[in-house]
Every structure is written in C-alpha cells, then in structure tokens.
Design an enzyme around this catalytic site. Structure first.
Site, PDB file in Angstrom:
ATOM      1  CB  CYS A 147     -55.602 -23.096  48.294  1.00  0.00           C
ATOM      2  SG  CYS A 147     -55.942 -22.714  46.575  1.00  0.00           S
ATOM      3  CG  ASP A 184     -63.338 -25.722  44.329  1.00  0.00           C
ATOM      4  OD1 ASP A 184     -62.979 -25.144  43.290  1.00  0.00           O
ATOM      5  OD2 ASP A 184     -62.555 -26.028  45.253  1.00  0.00           O
ATOM      6  CG  HIS A 193     -60.499 -23.341  45.052  1.00  0.00           C
ATOM      7  ND1 HIS A 193     -60.364 -24.675  45.348  1.00  0.00           N
ATOM      8  CD2 HIS A 193     -59.241 -22.845  44.975  1.00  0.00           C
ATOM      9  CE1 HIS A 193     -59.072 -24.981  45.431  1.00  0.00           C
ATOM     10  NE2 HIS A 193     -58.373 -23.877  45.222  1.00  0.00           N
TER      11      HIS A 193
END
Length: 223
Positions: free
Chosen positions: A114, A162, A187
């Site tokens: 991330c 996502d 995500h």
C-alpha cells in the site's frame, strides 16, 4: 529485535528479523498503519524463507504516532498521520535502510504494501535494489515519471476491485515488469483486517511473491 540506523539527520528505529541470518536483505515497507502486527507477520514469513528482514519505523520523525489497530477510527487516524509525513524524508530514510542492507553484501530486495508499495517504488528509483515487490502501491499514480529509473526486476500486485487505485491508469507506464491482477480484490487485499482481506487473492499473491523472490533473490533455503 530492534536497531537504529543513522539517516544523517537522526537515528531511525528499525525492527529486524533473522538477525543471525546470512541471506539476502529485504527492506519491508509498511502500510499507513505503521509496523503493525500484520507487517510483523509478513516480516516473519520472509525471515522463514531465509531472508534478513528490516522494517523501519517510517513515522519516526512524527509525534503521537500510536495507532490502536482495533479502534473504529483507525483508518481516519492513519490517514491523518500520513498527511503529516514528509514524503521526501520518508524516501531518504528508507534509502538509508536499504544502504544498511547493501552494506551486508548479500543482495537486497524491497517489499512494500500500500503506502509502502509506492514508497518502495520511489526508493527503487533512487537507489536500485536487486528486486522490488509492490502490493497496490497507493502513490504510484504520482510516481510514474520515475518508472524508467526503476531498473530492478519488479513484481506488482493489483486488485481489480480497488476503488482507491485504478490499475489501468498505472500499468501502461510500468514497462516490462511482472504484473498480476486479482478479480474481486480491493485495496489492501493482503491485510487480514476483515474490511480489506480477500483470502484467495492474498494467498495467490503471496505464493507468487515467494516464487518471484526465490527466482530473483534466492536464499540458501531456496536453492
């Protein structure tokens, strides 16, 4: 275990795994939630493969960085913390950790998740490692001009569901790298928190990560 790495402007706390190991070094870069229980587990997973792993406290220059992983406002507080972070300093701090690994002369890799996936991409452009693994790097859309400088063999994972990062906007600029997309995964799909986790995508992406690292940055355990 923890150690401190000299960044040139202070000593950065860094967690380490497999400190007695002589395998390649992996710089593990956190999500916005810091060096959380999840990141520590992934570090242990990498150490079990024979890597020497370090995970720097990227928020070390900030105050009031404690995050309660069980709090309902965790995401809100983590985003606020990220908003106070100096990106360029974060890159230079992570480069210092990579240089520490490079000094071991056993090979270097970056694995980021991330926030850490984007940070790792930037670090790889500034100080090329031997390999890069980026999970849905959230800053990638703002970093694509650096793509020609990222010369290390690279693996990128993206979730097709996502809503934060559109892989279609990123992938064309990444060049000749290994890319995998995961239908139905959002995500942070590797994070075990119920709000994020996609078990099938997580398991498959990790299997691919292990295979990639075993091929591009082998340890004695994998040879």
């Amino acid at each position: 275990m923890t150690l401190e790495i000299d960044t040139g402007t202070g000593l950065m706390p860094v967690h380490e795994w497999n400190p007695e190991g002589d395998g390649p070094g992996v710089l593990l870069l956190q999500e916005i939630f810091g060096v959380s229980g999840y990141i520590r587990q992934r570090a242990a997973d990498l150490a079990a493969l024979g890597y020497y792993v370090v995970a720097p406290e990227i928020y070390w220059r900030l105050d009031d960085t404690e995050l309660d992983e069980s709090a309902p406002d965790l995401l809100e507080k983590a985003m606020a913390l990220l908003g106070r972070l100096d990106w360029d300093l974060a890159v230079s701090d992570a480069v210092a950790a990579l240089e520490y690994l490079r000094g071991r002369d056993a090979g270097t890799g970056i694995v980021g998740f991330c926030f850490g996936g984007g940070l790792g991409f930037n670090v790889a452009a500034a100080s090329p490692p031997d390999v890069l693994v980026s999970y849905y790097g959230s800053a990638l859309p703002q970093l694509l001009e650096l793509a020609p400088k990222v010369t290390a063999p690279s693996l990128h994972h993206f979730g097709d569901a996502d809503t934060y990062l559109n892989a279609d906007d990123v992938i064309p600029a990444l060049g000749d790298v290994e890319i995998h997309r995961y239908p139905g995964a959002g995500h942070a799909f590797d994070n075990p928190m119920p709000a994020f986790h996609h078990a099938e995508a997580s398991e498959l992406a990790w299997r691919r990560t292990v295979a990639f690292l075993s091929r591009e940055l082998p340890t004695s355990q994998g040879s």
